[in-house]
Motif scaffolding. Structure first.
Motif, short mmCIF file in Angstrom:
data_model
loop_
_atom_site.label_atom_id
_atom_site.label_comp_id
_atom_site.label_asym_id
_atom_site.label_seq_id
_atom_site.Cartn_x
_atom_site.Cartn_y
_atom_site.Cartn_z
N ASP A 333 16.85 -21.34 11.95
CA ASP A 333 15.89 -20.36 12.47
C ASP A 333 15.41 -20.73 13.88
O ASP A 333 14.71 -19.93 14.52
N ASP A 335 16.24 -21.60 17.73
CA ASP A 335 17.25 -21.47 18.79
C ASP A 335 16.72 -22.14 20.05
O ASP A 335 15.96 -21.54 20.82
N LYS A 340 13.59 -19.52 21.24
CA LYS A 340 12.90 -18.62 20.30
C LYS A 340 13.11 -19.11 18.87
O LYS A 340 14.02 -19.90 18.59
N THR A 342 12.87 -17.74 14.56
CA THR A 342 12.80 -16.62 13.61
C THR A 342 11.94 -17.05 12.43
O THR A 342 12.25 -18.01 11.74
N ARG A 344 10.07 -16.24 8.78
CA ARG A 344 10.17 -15.39 7.58
C ARG A 344 8.82 -14.73 7.34
O ARG A 344 7.91 -15.33 6.79
N ASP A 345 8.70 -13.51 7.77
CA ASP A 345 7.43 -12.78 7.77
C ASP A 345 7.22 -12.07 6.44
O ASP A 345 8.10 -11.35 5.97
N GLN A 350 10.89 -10.54 8.76
CA GLN A 350 11.05 -11.63 9.71
C GLN A 350 10.60 -11.17 11.10
O GLN A 350 10.54 -9.98 11.38
N ARG A 351 10.27 -12.12 11.94
CA ARG A 351 9.87 -11.80 13.30
C ARG A 351 10.35 -12.93 14.21
O ARG A 351 10.48 -14.08 13.79
N SER A 352 10.60 -12.59 15.45
CA SER A 352 11.02 -13.58 16.44
C SER A 352 9.84 -13.89 17.34
O SER A 352 9.15 -12.98 17.82
N ILE A 447 10.81 -10.49 23.89
CA ILE A 447 10.47 -11.90 23.66
C ILE A 447 10.05 -12.60 24.95
O ILE A 447 9.19 -13.48 24.95
#
Length: 473
Positions: A333, A335, A340, A342, A344-345, A350-352, A447
């Motif tokens: 998750d 990067d 950024k 990721t 687990r929303d 999910q959200r970045s 982002i």
């Protein structure tokens, strides 16, 4: 004929009349014979043939066979006009009733001739005929009686169910939106206690719901729940309030369950007597870090021996993430190249969010023991658990008041106001639902725009905490 009339001394007209009457009588008699035949041997609407009747006896029933070439044959009883023995080519024999209702033949099977006596079959057939004569279809009456019997049996069986049994089934049922932590909380809330824990020596305590779940399900009323809530709230109000919400969801599930809905008191957790006694959910005013508390907090947290705990706590403050979604963060998750992460929303799936420089350096220094960023070799799930206690101890070490892990998430939002960050930016990073029409339908921040504000906030927090950091760019 006239000569015969003269010989007998009878008037000719009288003889003609007698002859005509005789002819008419013959026709009437023929018609009567046909009607008598139909009465004795009624014509079946199913077969189109007349049905001969006999006095049903055990020997006749035993000897009767299905006619060749037919799928079923009937032996009609002469004592009960609507009763017959039906036999199939396989030799299966059963009593049936047949009568006309609203001009149509209706038929109902009573049961096997091996299970029914002839006397019982005749009595049932007579009741069948009486019902038909009243204009009621006996088949519907029988079906309604069967449903009523099944309903009564199901309700009787449901009344034997203990709430704990239904609760265990509830936990095993599919709940797509439940996370691992949320599911574990349900087990903890209902555990009976007295078991040896995986860590420590003290036996586990009974969960708030354990005593309530010992009741039969149909006996749990609003009064029972109110009394339970009052008792639990006296010693552990926060846990009692959380358990009440779990129990309320359980009751809603029971209300649509095929079996449990028959005996569930659907208002037992929502009645006024219960809601009035529910503990308040008001947040403590001091459950967040203030600007002047950042320096001692960072000093204590950075100094923790367990580097995984240290980075975990710092990440909660610097990202505003929820404690559970941050716990289960995986290396896949993160990067580092694109800067950024990721998350687990629980709201959007999910959200970045941006990976800020200081936090990136802290994550890169962590050991990679499994797929989880905040790994734990002793944890069954592979990631850190029991994180509240180390944070509490770190606060006490530097004399700071208690701040919950969710309070760190709240601190992110509070501290962002010092830089006058747009509310929508903060909400998007934290995973809050949009609170305005413009936010919900029009604004989609990339982002890079989030990163611009997020990095400024991180730098400001580190400056207040006197934490030196080189971006390394």
């Amino acid at each position: 004929m006239a000569s015969e009339a003269n010989i007998l001394g009878v008037d000719c007209d009288v003889m003609v009349l007698i002859y005509q009457l005789n002819q008419r009588f013959t026709k009437i008699r023929a018609a009567i014979d046909v009607d008598l035949h139909c009465i004795k041997y009624p014509k079946s609407a199913y077969t189109g043939t007349y049905m001969a009747r006999v006095n049903l006896t055990p020997s006749r029933i035993a000897d009767y066979r299905c006619e060749s070439g037919k799928t079923q044959s009937f032996l009609w009883d002469s004592k009960s006009r609507c009763l017959a023995l039906r036999v199939t080519p396989s030799g299966t024999k059963a009593f049936v009733c047949q009568a006309k209702l609203h001009g149509k033949d209706i038929r109902m099977t009573l049961g096997s001739s091996a299970d029914w006596t002839i006397l019982d079959a005749r009595e049932a057939a007579n009741r069948f005929k009486v019902t038909v004569d009243q204009g009621v279809d006996p088949r519907g009456v029988a079906a309604d009686a069967k449903v009523a019997s099944q309903t009564a049996d199901a309700e009787k069986e449901a009344r034997r169910v203990i709430a704990g049994t239904a609760w265990n089934e509830y936990l095993q049922a599919p709940h797509p939106k439940w996370g691992a932590t949320h599911r574990r909380d349900h087990y903890i809330a209902s555990q009976t206690g007295g078991e040896v824990p995986k860590r420590g020596k003290a036996l586990t305590k009974a969960g708030p719901l354990s005593s309530l779940l010992t009741y039969p399900l149909h006996e749990i009323t609003a009064d029972v729940v109110a009394a339970w809530l009052k008792k639990e709230s006296a010693s552990r109000p926060t846990t009692a309030g959380n358990s009440l919400r779990k129990f309320r969801a359980f009751v809603n599930w029971c209300a649509i369950h095929p079996t449990y809905k028959r005996v569930t008191q659907t208002d037992c957790a929502t009645a006024k007597s219960v809601t009035d006694g529910a503990p308040s959910k008001r947040t403590k005013d001091e459950d967040s870090l203030q600007k002047e508390q950042l320096r001692p907090w960072f000093k204590s947290i950075v100094g923790l021996e367990n580097s995984v705990f240290s980075v975990y706590f710092q990440g909660l403050l610097l990202t505003g993430a929820r404690r559970t979604e941050w716990q289960i963060l995986k290396w896949s998750d993160v990067d580092f190249a694109s800067k950024k992460m990721t998350i687990r929303d629980k709201v959007a799936g999910q959200r970045s969010i941006p990976l800020t420089p200081y936090l990136a350096s802290q994550l890169q220094a962590l050991p990679r023991r499994n797929s989880y960023v905040f790994s734990s070799p002793s944890s069954e799930g592979g990631y850190v658990i029991g994180v509240s206690k180390p944070h509490k101890e770190a606060l006490a070490k530097v004399g700071l008041p208690h701040v919950s892990l969710h309070g760190l998430r709240r601190s992110f939002s509070t501290l962002s106001e010092w830089l006058e960050m747009p509310v929508g930016v903060v909400a998007q990073i934290q995973g809050h639902k949009p609170s305005a029409i413009a936010e919900k339908h029009y604004k989609r921040r990339p982002i890079d725009l989030l990163r611009m504000h997020h990095e400024k906030l991180e730098s400001w927090i580190l400056a207040q905490a006197a934490v030196a950091h080189e971006c390394g760019e």
